[in-house]
Design a protein around this motif. Structure first.
Motif, PDB file in Angstrom:
ATOM      1  N   GLN A 547       0.823  -1.206   0.000  1.00  0.00           N
ATOM      2  CA  GLN A 547       0.000   0.000   0.000  1.00  0.00           C
ATOM      3  C   GLN A 547       0.858   1.258   0.000  1.00  0.00           C
ATOM      4  O   GLN A 547       0.520   2.245  -0.669  1.00  0.00           O
ATOM      5  N   LEU A 548       1.972   1.227   0.729  1.00  0.00           N
ATOM      6  CA  LEU A 548       2.857   2.391   0.750  1.00  0.00           C
ATOM      7  C   LEU A 548       3.480   2.630  -0.624  1.00  0.00           C
ATOM      8  O   LEU A 548       3.673   3.779  -1.030  1.00  0.00           O
ATOM      9  N   VAL A 549       3.784   1.540  -1.335  1.00  0.00           N
ATOM     10  CA  VAL A 549       4.347   1.675  -2.679  1.00  0.00           C
ATOM     11  C   VAL A 549       3.291   2.203  -3.644  1.00  0.00           C
ATOM     12  O   VAL A 549       3.541   3.128  -4.431  1.00  0.00           O
ATOM     13  N   LEU A 550       2.089   1.637  -3.586  1.00  0.00           N
ATOM     14  CA  LEU A 550       1.029   2.058  -4.497  1.00  0.00           C
ATOM     15  C   LEU A 550       0.605   3.497  -4.247  1.00  0.00           C
ATOM     16  O   LEU A 550       0.288   4.227  -5.193  1.00  0.00           O
ATOM     17  N   GLN A 551       0.583   3.913  -3.003  1.00  0.00           N
ATOM     18  CA  GLN A 551       0.171   5.290  -2.705  1.00  0.00           C
ATOM     19  C   GLN A 551       1.102   6.297  -3.370  1.00  0.00           C
ATOM     20  O   GLN A 551       0.656   7.366  -3.794  1.00  0.00           O
ATOM     21  N   ARG A 552       2.358   5.921  -3.496  1.00  0.00           N
ATOM     22  CA  ARG A 552       3.324   6.831  -4.108  1.00  0.00           C
ATOM     23  C   ARG A 552       3.326   6.730  -5.631  1.00  0.00           C
ATOM     24  O   ARG A 552       3.449   7.748  -6.322  1.00  0.00           O
ATOM     25  N   GLU A 556      -4.236   5.190  -7.913  1.00  0.00           N
ATOM     26  CA  GLU A 556      -5.552   4.799  -8.437  1.00  0.00           C
ATOM     27  C   GLU A 556      -5.911   3.376  -8.040  1.00  0.00           C
ATOM     28  O   GLU A 556      -7.095   3.050  -7.854  1.00  0.00           O
ATOM     29  N   ARG A 557      -4.919   2.516  -7.887  1.00  0.00           N
ATOM     30  CA  ARG A 557      -5.205   1.135  -7.498  1.00  0.00           C
ATOM     31  C   ARG A 557      -5.800   1.074  -6.093  1.00  0.00           C
ATOM     32  O   ARG A 557      -6.680   0.242  -5.816  1.00  0.00           O
ATOM     33  N   LEU A 558      -5.337   1.920  -5.202  1.00  0.00           N
ATOM     34  CA  LEU A 558      -5.903   1.957  -3.851  1.00  0.00           C
ATOM     35  C   LEU A 558      -7.332   2.479  -3.883  1.00  0.00           C
ATOM     36  O   LEU A 558      -8.210   1.968  -3.163  1.00  0.00           O
ATOM     37  N   LEU A 559      -7.566   3.495  -4.701  1.00  0.00           N
ATOM     38  CA  LEU A 559      -8.925   4.042  -4.810  1.00  0.00           C
ATOM     39  C   LEU A 559      -9.881   3.001  -5.384  1.00  0.00           C
ATOM     40  O   LEU A 559     -11.024   2.867  -4.912  1.00  0.00           O
TER      41      LEU A 559
END
Length: 673
Positions: A547-552, A556-559
């Protein structure tokens, strides 16, 4: 030819290639392009792996190659996930079971061929069934179990053969084996990362995501012009994803990479039985920077490399009915991966026909053609049925599907021109030929150019070298895009190492080869923006928290993941920014105003001419969107006005991306951690 020239000429020719590579490094001042931070991270991973392996060697008596393989497998399970790894192993076992129908399991080479043959058979046959609601984990598990139980004896024989072949090859060259396994382990670090590359988020994840969510695939080319493109690679990804219950890309990519490495090593063995040469080929393959980039994504060149290497191995073992059928399946798999891979398939088929000494049997050819059509045809058939263009979105100037304008797609970035210095330019001026930094393609093509000429000259390696050379050069004629040549470069490694070891001796050429491996690894991060970032470091220092990698890097994947929890219906989601059309995971719910959707792209151009935002509001209303994906920094003034006119409201934020509701003021705002 003078005796002195005959004696020293080949060595001088090899030296010219090495000297050319050194000259290029100095001329282009490549130390300025070297990604020192990422290289130091790789060295840290290598050091930790070696320390752990040395401890296992001392305490348990394991060979270093065994220990390094165990460490790499444990890391893959930790970062890529236990369920995806188990699902991929189940897929591999089923593939060998299916592949054994065409090639009886007698030794390790048969198992090496059976795996890619089985993957092509499974993916090719399943492709015809994409629109049917059959794709559920329970169905897949039952079918896999039945096939594995039915072929249990063949699976057992294949497993034993592979294990003993592994042990024998490690024992025959323990240090070479350890270096090759270490190189493969470092290449798999790309598989640790979550999927973040643009094509994957905009297109490739669509089929696996829809299979997981709906149990079938319902492509709509009006919303995404690539959804009917050859899909074998995505189908194989989808099988593992359905079995695992979530994304399994890293584990599946590792399977393709190991299949390619095993086939290249086995191909080397068919010409020269020295285990040291085999391991050096594997190490050079694993060190290529573009391989690490492919392992971090879903592009077709990785599975294509596995199929091409396996097909070359099949050709080297011809003749035989079932081997002929295996070649047909693998050629069909190449067509089913990508229409551009037809070049490689045709080159290999011509080579196969040239090796046939006796009269071609008509019945054998008829069965081979049927197998080829079965494996290759599904995506082309469905594309023709749905859109009228079997090659959509390619060659629409010929087929003129109403889905898009009647013109041929082209990317002007990759027309630098075909010239005698092309391979030199790809090596040192990589930006002109790939989305990469200098050195991101590796240095094999220049450093081994002299060996390449010798491999083409020597009878022992001539046919394989000619085939590999054609697979490298022919795709570069119409478009100078270096990624398309990668499978051919991988195939060329076997004759290069065999020839170089013959001329210089195995030990001396190994020094050259492993030095080139180190140089390739130094420039690994230059092969892709994903590898050049701190993503791997962030993943390591946060114990695999994706999640920390995707947030950076891919917020859009987290959303989308949060949206699936909040609204599991079929409500439409529109991505407003053409630079971030990351809708593939929405499994048919997504819409984009980028070039992926020509109709909405044209509407976007029209809407931007109205500063009041009313045309943008009408566009959004026309898509029946319930949700909007956007990046505030990329919004145009007209889009901001439309958000105000439509009563849009921010709901979730993740990094630089946001999810907004369209016309529903009841929803409150949330920020993802």
């Amino acid at each position: 030819m003078p005796a002195r020239l005959r004696m020293y000429g080949p060595a001088i020719l090899i030296g010219i290639g090495i000297a050319s590579c050194i000259s290029g490094l100095l001329w282009y001042r490549m130390w300025l392009a070297l990604p020192w931070s990422r290289f130091s991270e790789s060295l840290a991973v290598v050091l930790i792996s070696l320390l752990l392996a040395a401890a296992m060697h001392r305490l348990r008596g394991w060979a270093l190659a065994h220990a390094l393989a165990a460490i790499a497998c444990a890391a893959l399970v930790f970062f890529a996930g236990m369920l995806p790894t188990i699902a991929t192993l189940a897929l591999a076992a089923t593939a060998i079971a299916v592949g054994s129908l065409l090639i009886p399991q007698r030794d390790a080479l048969d198992a090496v061929i059976a795996l890619p043959v089985g993957l092509a058979l499974i993916g090719g046959c399943l492709g015809w069934l994409m629109p049917l609601p059959l794709h559920h984990s329970g169905v897949y598990l039952v079918v896999a179990a039945v096939l594995c139980i039915w072929r249990a004896q063949e699976l057992r024989t294949a497993g034993i053969a592979l294990w003993y072949a592994w042990q024998d090859n490690v024992a025959a060259a323990p240090w070479h084996a350890a270096a090759a396994v270490l190189a493969l382990g470092l290449a798999t670090t790309g598989a640790w990362l979550p999927t973040m590359q643009s094509d994957d988020l905009g297109y490739h994840l669509g089929l696996p995501s829809q299979l997981l969510r709906d149990g079938f695939y319902a492509p709509d080319p009006a919303q995404q012009i690539w959804v009917l493109a050859p899909w074998l690679g995505d189908v194989v990804q989808g099988i593992a994803e359905v079995l695992a219950g979530h994304e399994a890309r890293g584990a599946v990519d590792t399977l393709w990479m190991l299949s390619a490495a095993a086939a290249l090593g086995s191909l080397t063995t068919t010409v020269r039985t020295d285990a040291r040469i085999r391991w050096l080929v594997v190490a050079l393959f694993a060190s290529m920077p573009l391989l690490a980039s492919l392992v971090a994504g879903m592009q077709t060149e990785l599975p294509a490399t596995a199929l091409i290497a396996a097909m070359a191995l099949v050709i080297m073992r011809m003749p035989g009915d079932r081997l002929t059928w295996c070649a047909a399946v693998l050629a069909g798999g190449l067509f089913a991966l990508k229409f551009g891979q037809a070049v490689a398939a045709l080159v290999l088929l011509i080579w196969a026909l040239a090796r046939v000494r006796d009269r071609v049997d008509a019945k054998r050819v008829a069965v081979a053609i049927l197998l080829f059509l079965l494996i290759a045809g599904s995506s082309y058939f469905h594309a023709w049925r749905i859109s009228g263009n079997p090659l959509l979105p390619l060659f629409n100037n010929v087929f003129q599907s109403p889905v898009m304008a009647p013109h041929q797609l082209d990317d002007v970035r990759w027309h630098a021109g075909f010239s005698p210095t092309l391979l030199w330019a790809i090596t040192f001026d990589t930006k002109r030929y790939l989305e990469a930094e200098p050195g991101g393609y590796g240095f094999v093509l220049v450093a081994f150019v002299g060996v390449w000429l010798l491999a083409l000259w020597r009878r022992e390696t001539r046919s394989l070298s000619l085939a590999a050379s054609a697979i490298i050069l022919l795709p570069l004629l119409p478009m100078q895009y270096a990624r398309y040549a990668f499978p051919g470069v991988a195939l060329l490694l076997a004759p290069l190492v065999i020839t170089g070891s013959t001329v210089l001796g195995v030990r001396r050429f190994a020094y050259v080869g492993f030095a080139l491996c180190l140089l390739n690894f130094a420039f690994h991060a230059n092969a892709s923006w994903v590898l050049s970032t701190v993503a791997r470091k962030r993943l390591l220092t946060n114990l695999g928290d994706t999640q920390l990698v995707l947030q950076r890097f891919a917020p859009e994947r987290l959303l989308i993941a949060e949206l699936h929890e909040r609204d599991p219906t079929d409500s439409v989601v529109l991505a407003l920014n053409p630079e971030a059309p990351y809708i593939a995971e929405l499994a048919g719910r997504g819409r984009t105003v980028s070039w992926y959707s020509p109709t909405l792209e044209a509407a976007r151009f029209d809407a931007e001419t109205d500063a009041s935002g009313r045309r943008w509001k009408n566009l959004i209303d026309a898509t029946h969107a319930r949700w909007l994906l956007l990046r505030p920094d990329l919004l145009s003034p007209a889009q901001r006005a439309a958000l105000s006119l439509g009563g849009a409201r921010q709901v979730i934020t993740a990094g630089v991306a946001e999810l907004w509701s369209w016309g529903d003021p009841a929803l409150g705002r949330t920020a993802l951690p």
